[in-house]
Motif scaffolding. Structure first.
Motif, mmCIF file in Angstrom:
data_model
loop_
_atom_site.group_PDB
_atom_site.id
_atom_site.type_symbol
_atom_site.label_atom_id
_atom_site.label_comp_id
_atom_site.label_asym_id
_atom_site.label_seq_id
_atom_site.Cartn_x
_atom_site.Cartn_y
_atom_site.Cartn_z
ATOM 1 N N LEU A 8 56.258 1.675 69.108
ATOM 2 C CA LEU A 8 57.202 2.069 68.339
ATOM 3 C C LEU A 8 57.533 3.606 68.423
ATOM 4 O O LEU A 8 56.553 4.283 68.504
ATOM 5 N N PHE A 9 58.725 3.928 68.826
ATOM 6 C CA PHE A 9 59.118 5.263 69.232
ATOM 7 C C PHE A 9 59.635 5.804 67.683
ATOM 8 O O PHE A 9 60.552 5.300 67.233
ATOM 9 N N LEU A 10 58.989 7.022 67.310
ATOM 10 C CA LEU A 10 59.616 7.513 66.241
ATOM 11 C C LEU A 10 59.734 9.192 66.365
ATOM 12 O O LEU A 10 59.056 9.929 66.922
ATOM 13 N N GLN A 11 60.867 9.246 66.038
ATOM 14 C CA GLN A 11 61.491 10.679 66.186
ATOM 15 C C GLN A 11 60.948 11.425 65.047
ATOM 16 O O GLN A 11 60.330 10.932 63.865
ATOM 17 N N LEU A 18 56.751 11.090 55.365
ATOM 18 C CA LEU A 18 56.036 9.569 55.227
ATOM 19 C C LEU A 18 54.661 10.032 54.508
ATOM 20 O O LEU A 18 54.024 9.124 54.050
ATOM 21 N N ALA A 19 54.355 11.077 54.535
ATOM 22 C CA ALA A 19 52.782 11.569 53.804
ATOM 23 C C ALA A 19 52.728 13.009 53.152
ATOM 24 O O ALA A 19 53.547 13.656 53.419
ATOM 25 N N GLU A 20 51.906 12.665 52.146
ATOM 26 C CA GLU A 20 51.778 14.266 51.435
ATOM 27 C C GLU A 20 50.570 14.829 51.833
ATOM 28 O O GLU A 20 49.685 14.441 52.562
ATOM 29 N N PRO A 21 50.354 16.140 51.452
ATOM 30 C CA PRO A 21 49.288 16.927 52.097
ATOM 31 C C PRO A 21 48.024 16.324 51.918
ATOM 32 O O PRO A 21 47.021 16.262 52.829
ATOM 33 N N GLU A 302 42.251 15.277 64.548
ATOM 34 C CA GLU A 302 43.375 15.199 63.471
ATOM 35 C C GLU A 302 44.739 14.750 63.796
ATOM 36 O O GLU A 302 45.483 14.206 63.261
ATOM 37 N N THR A 303 45.008 14.914 65.188
ATOM 38 C CA THR A 303 46.424 14.475 65.782
ATOM 39 C C THR A 303 46.434 13.161 65.856
ATOM 40 O O THR A 303 47.365 12.389 65.304
ATOM 41 N N VAL A 304 45.448 12.359 66.188
ATOM 42 C CA VAL A 304 45.425 11.029 66.319
ATOM 43 C C VAL A 304 45.330 10.272 64.895
ATOM 44 O O VAL A 304 46.046 9.300 64.589
ATOM 45 N N ALA A 305 44.350 11.014 64.032
ATOM 46 C CA ALA A 305 44.325 10.391 62.805
ATOM 47 C C ALA A 305 45.675 10.388 62.016
ATOM 48 O O ALA A 305 46.079 9.691 61.242
ATOM 49 N N ALA A 306 46.224 11.682 62.056
ATOM 50 C CA ALA A 306 47.586 11.638 61.260
ATOM 51 C C ALA A 306 48.679 10.890 61.957
ATOM 52 O O ALA A 306 49.489 10.212 61.291
ATOM 53 N N GLU A 312 51.590 3.813 60.925
ATOM 54 C CA GLU A 312 51.607 2.644 59.879
ATOM 55 C C GLU A 312 52.453 2.773 58.772
ATOM 56 O O GLU A 312 53.217 1.548 58.435
ATOM 57 N N ARG A 313 52.701 3.799 58.437
ATOM 58 C CA ARG A 313 53.768 4.333 57.230
ATOM 59 C C ARG A 313 55.448 3.917 57.714
ATOM 60 O O ARG A 313 55.945 2.856 57.036
ATOM 61 N N ALA A 314 55.579 4.188 59.035
ATOM 62 C CA ALA A 314 56.985 4.067 59.450
ATOM 63 C C ALA A 314 57.054 2.513 59.834
ATOM 64 O O ALA A 314 58.139 1.772 59.567
ATOM 65 N N LYS A 315 55.918 1.929 60.378
ATOM 66 C CA LYS A 315 56.024 0.380 60.624
ATOM 67 C C LYS A 315 56.376 -0.364 59.222
ATOM 68 O O LYS A 315 57.184 -1.364 59.369
ATOM 69 N N ALA A 316 55.452 0.151 58.148
ATOM 70 C CA ALA A 316 55.826 -0.585 56.977
ATOM 71 C C ALA A 316 57.085 -0.550 56.242
ATOM 72 O O ALA A 316 57.702 -1.173 55.771
#
Length: 335
Positions: A8-11, A18-21, A302-306, A312-316
């Motif tokens: 999935l390419f995400l701009q 997609l996420a809160e702090p 942190e980069t991979v985790a975020a 996952e959020r974008a795919k959903a």
């Protein structure tokens, strides 16, 4: 049998909301827990160019329990005088590509989350006063994330340009519950602070370490260059020192290297990696009077985790564009 894969390419603007702090903090904390239990991660590698001046940087991590691996690669400077961030994410089991993110918009959020994990692991539980030195995008990310792990009553911000610190204070006052005030000096910000965050591009120390009160926690995240140090040798000497990755301490942790060169600490002064503390394999704060430092130079943890969270959020939500990847067994023919 190996087959063609899609990712999935995400701009950048597709992942910005997609996420809160607090959600970034949760996944980044879990990433550092995995690091403390042995997940592999490398410090950044940076290649510098003189003409035109710029740098190419990358770092990697595998988070097996998250099920993701990958790393940041970014170019900054050069003739375009800007920066571009890319983040490929792979499945940690199959090795298949999952996503490629334009990583610009997520940067302050994932870096802020790492700082907040450091605060949560090392600051006093009753910390109520936060000082931030810096007023740019990274300072915003740090303050927003850190405000999710402690109940601050007051936040003081200092940066050299009065209009910048005042607009930062106004913006944060609208966004957060604590009172946010612009102050006229680093000393004014640090006075009475329980937590101090430095988020600057300064090459020299931005406050006097003698001014830190017992029990203060400091998160330094603005510099990752061996000849640049936001923190002075006094701060490092007085503190229990915790880096994101031990391997980078003598490579690009300029504040620690400066203290080492000054002869006030040796390499044994490194207490533990942040992941060791999060995983419960090393103690965090051990007394109310202890001064602590988290040196956050930036890692792929942190980069991979975020990035995986955003994928996952974008795919959903059906965001992004599917792109094809041919496996090497098919495409790497030399023909």
């Amino acid at each position: 049998m190996t087959t063609d894969a899609t990712a999935l390419f995400l701009q950048s603007d597709e992942v910005a909301d997609l996420a809160e702090p607090a959600e970034y903090v949760d996944v980044v904390r879990e990433g550092y827990r995995q690091r403390g239990d042995g997940a592999p991660a490398t410090p950044r590698t940076t290649l510098f160019a003189d003409e035109p001046a710029g740098m190419l940087t990358g770092y990697l991590a595998i988070l097996p329990d998250t099920g993701a691996m990958g790393g940041y690669t970014y170019a900054a400077g050069f003739s375009g005088r800007d920066a571009h961030f890319t983040l490929p994410i792979f499945d940690a089991d199959s090795g298949d590509p999952l996503a490629v993110l334009d990583g610009a918009s997520m940067n302050p959020h994932k870096t802020g989350a790492a700082g907040a994990v450091g605060v949560d692991a090392l600051a006093r539980r009753d910390a109520s006063d936060l000082a931030v030195i810096g007023s740019g995008a990274q300072a915003r990310g740090q303050v927003r994330a850190t405000a999710t792990v402690r109940d601050f009553d007051r936040i003081e911000v200092y940066s050299p340009t009065a209009s910048n610190r005042e607009s930062f204070a106004a913006e944060m006052n609208d966004a957060l519950d604590p009172t946010v005030a612009a102050v006229a000096s680093p000393a004014a910000a640090i006075e009475g602070a329980d937590v101090v965050i430095t988020a600057t591009n300064a090459s020299e120390p931005v406050f006097d370490g003698d001014l830190l009160e017992p029990g203060t926690h400091v998160t330094a995240m603005g510099q990752y260059h061996p000849e640049k140090n936001e923190l002075d040798a006094t701060t490092i000497e007085r503190a229990t020192y915790v880096p994101d990755l031990r391997e980078r301490v003598t490579q690009d942790a300029g504040s620690f290297i400066n203290a080492l060169d000054a002869g006030v600490v040796d390499e044994d002064h490194v207490h533990a990696e942040l992941g060791d503390i999060v995983a419960g394999n090393a103690p965090g704060r051990q007394s109310p009077e202890e001064i602590t430092v988290f040196d956050s130079g930036g890692t792929a943890i942190e980069t991979v985790a975020a990035g995986h969270l955003l994928y996952e959020r974008a795919k959903a939500e059906g965001r992004g564009e599917e792109i094809d990847f041919a496996p090497a067994s098919k495409a790497l023919t030399g023909r």
